[in-house]
Design a protein around this motif. Structure first.
Motif, PDB file in Angstrom:
ATOM      1  N   ARG A  93      50.466 -41.350   9.617  1.00 18.69           N
ATOM      2  CA  ARG A  93      50.689 -42.479  10.522  1.00 18.69           C
ATOM      3  C   ARG A  93      49.472 -42.591  11.430  1.00 18.69           C
ATOM      4  O   ARG A  93      49.216 -41.708  12.241  1.00 18.69           O
ATOM      5  CB  ARG A  93      51.944 -42.246  11.363  1.00 18.69           C
ATOM      6  CG  ARG A  93      52.130 -43.333  12.433  1.00 18.69           C
ATOM      7  CD  ARG A  93      53.488 -43.307  13.039  1.00 18.69           C
ATOM      8  NE  ARG A  93      54.415 -43.764  11.998  1.00 18.69           N
ATOM      9  CZ  ARG A  93      55.686 -43.403  11.962  1.00 18.69           C
ATOM     10  NH1 ARG A  93      56.196 -42.615  12.860  1.00 18.69           N
ATOM     11  NH2 ARG A  93      56.470 -43.870  10.996  1.00 18.69           N
ATOM     12  N   GLY A 148      45.727 -39.778  14.122  1.00 12.07           N
ATOM     13  CA  GLY A 148      47.127 -40.025  13.840  1.00 12.07           C
ATOM     14  C   GLY A 148      47.907 -38.751  13.563  1.00 12.07           C
ATOM     15  O   GLY A 148      47.443 -37.646  13.824  1.00 12.07           O
ATOM     16  N   GLY A 172      47.021 -45.978  15.834  1.00 12.26           N
ATOM     17  CA  GLY A 172      47.258 -47.302  16.403  1.00 12.26           C
ATOM     18  C   GLY A 172      46.014 -48.009  16.899  1.00 12.26           C
ATOM     19  O   GLY A 172      45.991 -49.215  17.035  1.00 12.26           O
ATOM     20  N   GLN A 173      44.970 -47.255  17.187  1.00 19.42           N
ATOM     21  CA  GLN A 173      43.702 -47.842  17.584  1.00 19.42           C
ATOM     22  C   GLN A 173      42.613 -47.237  16.721  1.00 19.42           C
ATOM     23  O   GLN A 173      42.761 -46.139  16.192  1.00 19.42           O
ATOM     24  CB  GLN A 173      43.413 -47.573  19.059  1.00 19.42           C
ATOM     25  CG  GLN A 173      44.380 -48.263  19.986  1.00 19.42           C
ATOM     26  CD  GLN A 173      44.099 -47.899  21.439  1.00 19.42           C
ATOM     27  OE1 GLN A 173      43.345 -46.990  21.743  1.00 19.42           O
ATOM     28  NE2 GLN A 173      44.725 -48.628  22.346  1.00 19.42           N
TER      29      GLN A 173
END
Length: 175
Positions: free
Chosen positions: A158, A167, A161-162
């Motif tokens: 995962r 992750g 996000g940036q």
């Protein structure tokens, strides 16, 4: 003369390497636990070859998601064969998690993994570093039990996000 060069050597070479290793999560601990995982629905491409070349096929799977305008979930790799037994070559399914109601992108195959008991290794690290840390921690935990890693394994990543955030990587092996 050599004693005067040590500080420059440390600042120019060693310190940047340590900083990058730290930034990528190289010093982060791996947690190993017994849990239940799944179910997963995913879309994938079959892969057979060196473990070091899997990223190209992974990008092709993502391109199929993009072309179909279907949102790709977390990265999922189902590693079917042990690379230690075949000089670094593997058979695998490389793709992305797929929402239950999402259409299957053209050119990809649908896979499903039911909920099952697993031994799981999790680490917060960069995608290039995380698998080796997780597999080593899982191998150490299994060795302490008098067992070994068995295939297939499921790798989930995962993203942070940036762009420049690391992750979470999860490695699952059936119990």
């Amino acid at each position: 003369m050599l004693k005067k060069q040590w500080p420059a050597f440390l600042l120019a070479f060693v310190l940047p390497l340590v900083a990058v290793f730290w930034w990528w999560g190289g010093f982060n601990a791996v947690s190993v636990s017994e849990t239940e995982a799944g179910p997963y629905r995913y879309a994938y491409l079959d892969y057979e070859g060196p473990i070091s070349n899997m990223r190209k096929t992974q990008r092709q799977a993502l391109a199929a998601f993009d072309a179909a305008k279907v949102p790709a979930g977390d990265t999922i790799n189902v590693i079917l064969t042990d690379p230690r037994a075949a000089n670094g070559k593997v058979r695998a399914q490389l793709g992305y998690l797929l929402a239950e109601d999402a259409p299957l992108p053209e050119g990809l195959t649908e896979g499903r993994i039911e909920r099952r008991p697993v031994v799981s290794a999790q680490v917060h690290a960069a995608v290039l570093l995380a698998p080796s840390k997780a597999y080593q921690a899982l191998a150490d935990a299994m060795e302490a039990r008098g067992q070994a890693i068995t295939m297939p394994t499921v790798e989930l990543y995962r993203p942070g996000g940036q762009k420049y955030r690391i992750g979470n990587f999860t490695l699952e092996m059936n119990r």
